[in-house]
Write a protein that holds these residues in place. Structure first.
Motif, short mmCIF file in Angstrom:
data_model
loop_
_atom_site.label_atom_id
_atom_site.label_comp_id
_atom_site.label_asym_id
_atom_site.label_seq_id
_atom_site.Cartn_x
_atom_site.Cartn_y
_atom_site.Cartn_z
N LEU A 1 -68.46 -12.80 -16.74
CA LEU A 1 -67.41 -12.22 -15.92
C LEU A 1 -66.58 -11.27 -16.76
O LEU A 1 -66.08 -11.64 -17.83
CB LEU A 1 -66.50 -13.30 -15.32
CG LEU A 1 -65.39 -12.81 -14.40
CD1 LEU A 1 -65.97 -12.17 -13.14
CD2 LEU A 1 -64.46 -13.95 -14.04
N THR A 2 -66.47 -10.03 -16.30
CA THR A 2 -65.62 -9.03 -16.94
C THR A 2 -64.54 -8.66 -15.94
O THR A 2 -64.83 -8.41 -14.76
CB THR A 2 -66.44 -7.77 -17.30
OG1 THR A 2 -67.50 -8.17 -18.16
CG2 THR A 2 -65.59 -6.73 -17.98
N VAL A 3 -63.29 -8.62 -16.40
CA VAL A 3 -62.16 -8.29 -15.53
C VAL A 3 -61.31 -7.23 -16.20
O VAL A 3 -61.00 -7.33 -17.39
CB VAL A 3 -61.29 -9.53 -15.24
CG1 VAL A 3 -60.05 -9.15 -14.44
CG2 VAL A 3 -62.09 -10.61 -14.53
N GLU B 1 -70.01 -6.80 -8.29
CA GLU B 1 -68.90 -5.97 -8.76
C GLU B 1 -67.92 -5.88 -7.60
O GLU B 1 -68.31 -5.69 -6.45
CB GLU B 1 -69.39 -4.58 -9.13
CG GLU B 1 -70.30 -4.56 -10.33
CD GLU B 1 -70.72 -3.15 -10.73
OE1 GLU B 1 -70.29 -2.17 -10.08
OE2 GLU B 1 -71.47 -3.04 -11.71
N ARG C 1 -58.97 -13.90 -13.06
CA ARG C 1 -59.97 -14.85 -13.54
C ARG C 1 -59.75 -16.23 -12.91
O ARG C 1 -60.70 -16.91 -12.52
CB ARG C 1 -59.94 -14.97 -15.07
CG ARG C 1 -60.52 -13.78 -15.78
CD ARG C 1 -60.48 -13.97 -17.31
NE ARG C 1 -61.05 -12.83 -17.97
CZ ARG C 1 -62.35 -12.62 -18.13
NH1 ARG C 1 -63.21 -13.51 -17.67
NH2 ARG C 1 -62.80 -11.55 -18.74
N GLU D 1 -54.99 -10.02 -15.60
CA GLU D 1 -56.39 -10.40 -15.86
C GLU D 1 -56.59 -11.91 -15.74
O GLU D 1 -57.54 -12.38 -15.12
CB GLU D 1 -56.82 -9.94 -17.26
CG GLU D 1 -58.23 -10.37 -17.59
CD GLU D 1 -58.66 -10.03 -19.01
OE1 GLU D 1 -59.65 -10.65 -19.45
OE2 GLU D 1 -58.04 -9.18 -19.66
N SER E 1 -60.45 -4.92 -11.13
CA SER E 1 -61.88 -4.87 -10.83
C SER E 1 -62.57 -5.94 -11.66
O SER E 1 -62.05 -6.40 -12.68
CB SER E 1 -62.46 -3.49 -11.15
OG SER E 1 -62.35 -3.22 -12.53
N PHE E 2 -63.73 -6.37 -11.17
CA PHE E 2 -64.50 -7.37 -11.90
C PHE E 2 -65.98 -7.10 -11.73
O PHE E 2 -66.40 -6.44 -10.78
CB PHE E 2 -64.15 -8.80 -11.43
CG PHE E 2 -64.68 -9.14 -10.06
CD1 PHE E 2 -65.93 -9.73 -9.90
CD2 PHE E 2 -63.93 -8.87 -8.93
CE1 PHE E 2 -66.41 -10.04 -8.64
CE2 PHE E 2 -64.40 -9.19 -7.67
CZ PHE E 2 -65.65 -9.78 -7.52
#
Length: 142
Positions: free
Chosen positions: A85-87, A123, A27, A23, A95-96
């Motif tokens: 931002l989500t990872v 996405e 990022r 992760e 995926s992000f």
């Protein structure tokens, strides 16, 4: 300390370092691309996109041209925001989803469309290939 002791201490220290999580690696890759684009350097984005990248009906070349258009649209400085931002990642795939805003200055309300501000909700997916993360897909909406 003699040379041998220094080498052994260095090896011990290196083996104790905590490896970055997948992760964190993803990022860092995305942050590096955002920073480079803001500096009008598309090299890191080119490196990050897989050769077989597909996104929004575009291949790698066309996606880079889209970003190129934002970067060189006018002479004003470009600021790229990534406020969300989500990872999710494991050792081989990730995926992000996030918000990416291209703006002509730091004093903009990125939540409101307006002159000089383009917001993308993106996405995407990544794969680890030959030890490096590559963005394989991305879909976005404005």
């Amino acid at each position: 300390m003699n040379r041998r002791q220094l080498v052994l201490a260095g090896l011990a220290l290196a083996s104790c370092k905590k490896k970055e999580s997948p992760e964190t690696q993803v990022r860092r890759l995305i942050a590096g691309c955002v920073e480079a684009v803001e500096k009008k350097d598309l090299g890191p984005l080119d490196d990050a996109l897989a050769e077989n990248f597909q996104g929004g009906g575009l291949g790698k070349r066309e996606a880079k041209q889209l970003v190129f258009g934002h970067v060189f649209r006018n002479q004003n400085g470009l600021v790229v925001f990534n406020p969300q931002l989500t990872v999710e990642a494991n050792e081989t795939a990730a995926s992000f989803s996030g918000v990416f805003v291209f703006a002509r200055g730091k004093d903009v309300n990125w939540q409101e469309p307006g002159d000089g501000v383009t917001r993308y909700d993106i996405e995407g997916t990544l794969e680890r290939r030959d030890g490096d993360w590559k963005i394989t897909t991305a879909d976005w909406k404005r």
